[in-house]
Design an enzyme around this catalytic site. Structure first.
Site, PDB file in Angstrom:
ATOM      1  N   LYS A   1       1.612   7.982   0.319  1.00 12.94           N
ATOM      2  CA  LYS A   1       2.010   8.066   1.727  1.00 12.94           C
ATOM      3  C   LYS A   1       3.359   8.766   1.840  1.00 12.94           C
ATOM      4  CE  LYS A   1      -0.148   3.764   3.349  1.00 12.94           C
ATOM      5  NZ  LYS A   1      -1.053   4.388   4.329  1.00 12.94           N
TER       6      LYS A   1
ATOM      7  N   ARG B   1     -10.912  -0.504   2.355  1.00 13.62           N
ATOM      8  CA  ARG B   1     -12.373  -0.588   2.443  1.00 13.62           C
ATOM      9  C   ARG B   1     -12.989  -0.805   1.069  1.00 13.62           C
ATOM     10  NH1 ARG B   1     -12.529   5.166   5.253  1.00 13.62           N
ATOM     11  NH2 ARG B   1     -10.483   4.355   5.881  1.00 13.62           N
TER      12      ARG B   1
ATOM     13  N   GLU C   1      -7.879   2.552   0.628  1.00 14.14           N
ATOM     14  CA  GLU C   1      -8.129   1.544  -0.409  1.00 14.14           C
ATOM     15  C   GLU C   1      -8.650   0.221   0.153  1.00 14.14           C
ATOM     16  OE1 GLU C   1      -5.333   1.895   1.075  1.00 14.14           O
ATOM     17  OE2 GLU C   1      -4.827  -0.186   1.495  1.00 14.14           O
TER      18      GLU C   1
ATOM     19  N   ASP D   1       0.839  -1.193   0.000  1.00 10.10           N
ATOM     20  CA  ASP D   1       0.000   0.000   0.000  1.00 10.10           C
ATOM     21  C   ASP D   1       0.878   1.247   0.000  1.00 10.10           C
ATOM     22  OD1 ASP D   1      -1.881   1.941   0.279  1.00 10.10           O
ATOM     23  OD2 ASP D   1      -2.427   1.444   2.358  1.00 10.10           O
TER      24      ASP D   1
END
Ligand code: BES
Ligand code: MN
Ligand code: ZN
Length: 500
Positions: free
Chosen positions: A274, A348, A346, A267
């Site tokens: 991020k 969810r 992402e 992720d």
């Protein structure tokens, strides 16, 4: 992965000197096996010198005790015997595994110091604790010097009163151990080695144990209308997968228990990238899927008398010219539209489709999803408890009890319509991010919009799946959290009681 113990239930054929392990309560109370070693006076003297009083978790290490052939005698305190529960034996196993250090062989005289019978399940949990503590992820520690550090595993014999019964219980507990270690392995593996396709291949391997496995590829996911999941995957060069694992251990007509996992192999945040610091931890953003994979392995390995399905959504979240953008609107499998506010929310999106698919296809008796979903749950609970959200009190209670029993604890947080305003969208049915306040709750509230009437629980394991505190049974970055918890949920609530 290496385990630095190998375990056999029963005494060794030849009496090999090595380490002997015995257990002591307060006042140096010992069981029958320990007394037969005839080391009472030696232990007494050493205990006085070292201030050892048989307190729980304390150990006393005697080198080459006089009058024996032993290299070492390891005395382990268990405290007041009346307090001992199964979970304490699991932890004692971890403590003993660590204290054995690099011994070539050991015999554990496993018994309660108060002379009462030790339950076979408790004995098996002790052995499980040893294995869990002895896990080491050293696949990439190659080259001269590094290899030597691995050493040879300690050959451990566990001497118990009722060998047959404990062997049987160990068969089941060892299967749970296999599941936990597998979950740890896939979480520890870097994303360049374990992408969605490679993770799916790990699921496929469970076929050997009798699990039915289906792997869905992009065309099938498109046909199913899983545009929420696909939107996350579209910035990655590596295609998504949905893995469906089915274990049929009960009558075919019985509705299954369903577990759903977030499997984001990496992720980056996507276009809502991020910050760089700590981003390497996001190789573990598939810990929910790992727990589901691990528990399926455990249940099949111990031939659980239950029907269970495991569904995992496997994607990589990357920035790219084709990646999903903030402001995009996607239509989920249920037909609901989602406005993407933040491409880093992402998990969810993946779960929305995986959960809806699971409910529609399998009509399960309950659904538990697991996901490293929010940083917010770490703010709330730290690394000791997973966040639990449920639309059903009975399921919440069962998970809480399973958590206490296994040490994989959960703490319930609210679902409430009051939070819905935060995820109402100007342009679509719902938006995927609800602002800073109560982030773990608004994430759960989002998921609830994709669940129907099925009893459902969501476990936010962002704090517990990896980087969690070192315990008696875990020294690995990846904890394998959730495997024992879900296995116990099935064993205590959904299996035909075994006789005997
Ligand atoms: N995978 C992260 C959550 C996470 C953070 C797990 C730290 C483990 C450790 C998740 O996809 C995420 O990025 N969540 C965001 C959501 C926000 C953008 C609404 C978060 O929690 O900040
Ligand atoms: Mn994210
Ligand atoms: Zn994530």
């Amino acid at each position: 992965m290496t385990e630095f113990v190998t375990i056999t239930i029963g005494r060794p054929a030849r009496k090999a000197p090595g380490v002997a392990v015995i257990f002591c309560g307060p006042d140096l109370q010992m069981g029958r096996q320990a007394r037969a070693l005839d080391v009472g006076a030696t232990v007494q003297r050493a205990a006085t010198a070292a201030g050892f009083k048989g307190e729980p978790r304390s150990t006393l290490n005697l080198i080459a005790p006089a009058g024996t052939e032993l290299d070492r005698l390891l005395v382990v305190g268990v405290g007041k015997a009346a307090d001992l529960e199964r979970r304490d034996w699991l932890n004692l196993g971890g403590i003993v595994a660590a204290a054995l250090d690099k011994a070539p062989s050991a015999i554990v005289h496993l018994e309660r110091p108060d002379g009462r019978k030790l339950a076979a399940e408790a004995a098996a949990d002790f052995a499980l604790g040893m294995r869990l503590r002895s896990y080491r992820f050293d696949d990439f520690k190659t080259g001269p010097g590094e290899e030597d550090k691995r050493g040879k595993p300690t050959a451990v014999h566990i001497d118990v009163a009722d060998v047959a019964k404990v062997r049987k219980a160990w068969g089941a507990a060892a299967a749970v151990g296999d599941g936990v270690q597998l979950a740890r392995d896939v979480v520890n593996l870097p994303a360049n080695v374990l992408g969605p396709v490679e993770f799916a291949a790990e699921a496929r391997k469970l076929e050997k144990l009798g699990v039915k496995v289906e792997i869905m590829t992009e065309p099938q996911l498109k046909k199913l209308g899983m545009r929420a999941l696909l939107g996350v995957a579209q910035g990655s060069a590596r295609p998504p997968r949905l893995a469906v694992m089915r274990w049929q251990g009960a009558a075919a007509k019985q509705a299954p228990v369903a577990f759903v996992g977030k499997g984001v192999v990496f992720d980056s945040g996507g276009i809502s990238l991020k910050p760089g610091g700590g981003m390497q931890d996001m190789k573990g953003d598939m810990a929910g899927a790992a727990a589901v994979l691990g528990v399926m392995k455990a249940l099949a390995g111990r031939k659980a008398k239950a029907n269970v399905v495991g569904v995992i959504g496997l994607v990589e979240n990357m920035p790219d010219g084709l990646a999903q953008r903030p402001g995009d609107i996607v239509t989920a499998m249920t037909g609901r539209t989602i406005e993407i506010i933040n491409t880093d929310a992402e998990g969810r999106l993946v779960l929305a489709d995986a959960i809806a698919y699971t409910e529609e296809r399998f009509k399960p008796r309950l659904i538990v999803d697991l996901a490293t979903l929010t940083g917010s749950v770490i703010m709330a609970l730290g690394h000791h408890y997973a966040g639990l959200f449920a639309n059903d009190d009975k399921l919440a209670r069962a998970l809480t009890a399973a958590g206490e029993a296994t040490g994989e604890r959960v703490w319930r947080l609210p679902l409430d319509k009051a939070y819905d305003k935060q995820i109402d969208s100007k342009f679509a049915n719902v938006k995927n991010a609800g602002g800073r306040d109560a982030g773990a709750i608004t994430a759960a509230q989002f998921l609830q919009r994709f669940v129907g009437d099925t009893p459902w629980a969501h476990l936010d394991i962002a704090g517990t799946g990896f980087g969690s505190p070192q315990t008696d049974t875990n020294r690995s970055w990846a904890s394998g959290y959730g495997v024992m918890l879900l296995d116990r949920l099935v064993a205590d609530g959904h299996e035909k009681r075994k006789r005997g």
